[in-house]
Design a protein around this motif. Structure first.
Motif, PDB file in Angstrom:
ATOM      1  N   LYS A   1     -11.181   0.548   6.114  1.00 25.25           N
ATOM      2  CA  LYS A   1     -11.249   1.193   7.435  1.00 25.25           C
ATOM      3  C   LYS A   1     -10.001   0.889   8.278  1.00 25.25           C
ATOM      4  O   LYS A   1     -10.097   0.483   9.432  1.00 25.25           O
ATOM      5  N   LEU A   2      -8.839   1.095   7.666  1.00 20.41           N
ATOM      6  CA  LEU A   2      -7.562   0.868   8.345  1.00 20.41           C
ATOM      7  C   LEU A   2      -6.897   2.214   8.608  1.00 20.41           C
ATOM      8  O   LEU A   2      -7.113   3.183   7.886  1.00 20.41           O
ATOM      9  N   LYS A   3      -6.051   2.272   9.650  1.00 20.64           N
ATOM     10  CA  LYS A   3      -5.467   3.545  10.059  1.00 20.64           C
ATOM     11  C   LYS A   3      -4.095   3.819   9.471  1.00 20.64           C
ATOM     12  O   LYS A   3      -3.746   4.959   9.216  1.00 20.64           O
ATOM     13  N   ASN A   4      -3.287   2.775   9.280  1.00 22.75           N
ATOM     14  CA  ASN A   4      -1.906   3.000   8.840  1.00 22.75           C
ATOM     15  C   ASN A   4      -1.360   1.776   8.100  1.00 22.75           C
ATOM     16  O   ASN A   4      -2.074   0.786   7.898  1.00 22.75           O
ATOM     17  N   LEU A   5      -0.084   1.861   7.707  1.00 22.31           N
ATOM     18  CA  LEU A   5       0.549   0.765   6.955  1.00 22.31           C
ATOM     19  C   LEU A   5       0.638  -0.516   7.777  1.00 22.31           C
ATOM     20  O   LEU A   5       0.537  -1.619   7.227  1.00 22.31           O
ATOM     21  N   ALA A   6       0.835  -0.372   9.081  1.00 22.49           N
ATOM     22  CA  ALA A   6       0.922  -1.559   9.934  1.00 22.49           C
ATOM     23  C   ALA A   6      -0.389  -2.346   9.915  1.00 22.49           C
ATOM     24  O   ALA A   6      -0.383  -3.583   9.858  1.00 22.49           O
ATOM     25  N   GLU A   7      -1.503  -1.637   9.922  1.00 19.74           N
ATOM     26  CA  GLU A   7      -2.797  -2.324   9.869  1.00 19.74           C
ATOM     27  C   GLU A   7      -3.034  -2.950   8.498  1.00 19.74           C
ATOM     28  O   GLU A   7      -3.615  -4.026   8.399  1.00 19.74           O
ATOM     29  N   ILE A   8      -2.572  -2.291   7.439  1.00 20.79           N
ATOM     30  CA  ILE A   8      -2.663  -2.895   6.101  1.00 20.79           C
ATOM     31  C   ILE A   8      -1.889  -4.207   6.087  1.00 20.79           C
ATOM     32  O   ILE A   8      -2.378  -5.229   5.611  1.00 20.79           O
ATOM     33  N   SER A   9      -0.675  -4.180   6.629  1.00 21.45           N
ATOM     34  CA  SER A   9       0.166  -5.384   6.675  1.00 21.45           C
ATOM     35  C   SER A   9      -0.492  -6.488   7.484  1.00 21.45           C
ATOM     36  O   SER A   9      -0.526  -7.645   7.068  1.00 21.45           O
TER      37      SER A   9
ATOM     38  N   GLU B   1      -5.374 -12.380   6.050  1.00 24.11           N
ATOM     39  CA  GLU B   1      -6.258 -12.863   4.985  1.00 24.11           C
ATOM     40  C   GLU B   1      -5.546 -13.684   3.917  1.00 24.11           C
ATOM     41  O   GLU B   1      -6.058 -14.685   3.447  1.00 24.11           O
ATOM     42  N   PHE B   2      -4.329 -13.264   3.532  1.00 23.49           N
ATOM     43  CA  PHE B   2      -3.670 -13.896   2.388  1.00 23.49           C
ATOM     44  C   PHE B   2      -2.394 -14.657   2.736  1.00 23.49           C
ATOM     45  O   PHE B   2      -1.855 -15.373   1.906  1.00 23.49           O
ATOM     46  N   GLY B   3      -1.851 -14.465   3.911  1.00 22.91           N
ATOM     47  CA  GLY B   3      -0.620 -15.155   4.283  1.00 22.91           C
ATOM     48  C   GLY B   3       0.613 -14.341   3.944  1.00 22.91           C
ATOM     49  O   GLY B   3       0.557 -13.133   3.739  1.00 22.91           O
TER      50      GLY B   3
END
Length: 108
Positions: free
Chosen positions: A46-54, A60-62
């Motif tokens: 449920k993310l909107k764009n690449l910035a939210e993925i990043s 979560e992972f560092g």
């Protein structure tokens, strides 16, 4: 984040600053395959764009650079041990062949 192995790798590279074309080239995949994987990542989480993925990846992972460096190291170590395994297999086959020859001489 809910990610498969491939989605994890793609997310790590997005977070490290690679664009879709660079990721596709690096993984030897089509641009459209990587774009589809990014779409799946966005929908599953449920993310909107690449910035939210990043952002979610880092939270979560560092830092993804550690992951990318570790993958590179694992590949290098794996290549080293595969060479060693091949030498081991050749040596073992040679020993088995010598044992068979010796047993034939001893029995016959």
């Amino acid at each position: 984040m809910d990610l498969s192995k491939t989605e994890f790798r793609v997310s790590a590279h997005i977070t490290a600053g690679y664009d879709v074309k660079e990721i596709a080239s690096k993984f030897h995949r089509s641009y459209h395959t990587v774009a589809s994987q990014i779409k799946t990542i966005r929908l599953k989480n449920k993310l909107k764009n690449l910035a939210e993925i990043s952002r979610e990846f880092v939270l979560e992972f560092g830092d993804p650079r550690h992951y990318i460096a570790m993958v590179f190291l694992i590949i290098q170590v794996g290549l080293f041990f595969n060479i060693e395994d091949d030498e081991y297999k050749r040596t073992r086959k040679t020993k088995i062949a010598r044992t068979k020859i010796a047993s034939k001489k001893h029995n016959g």
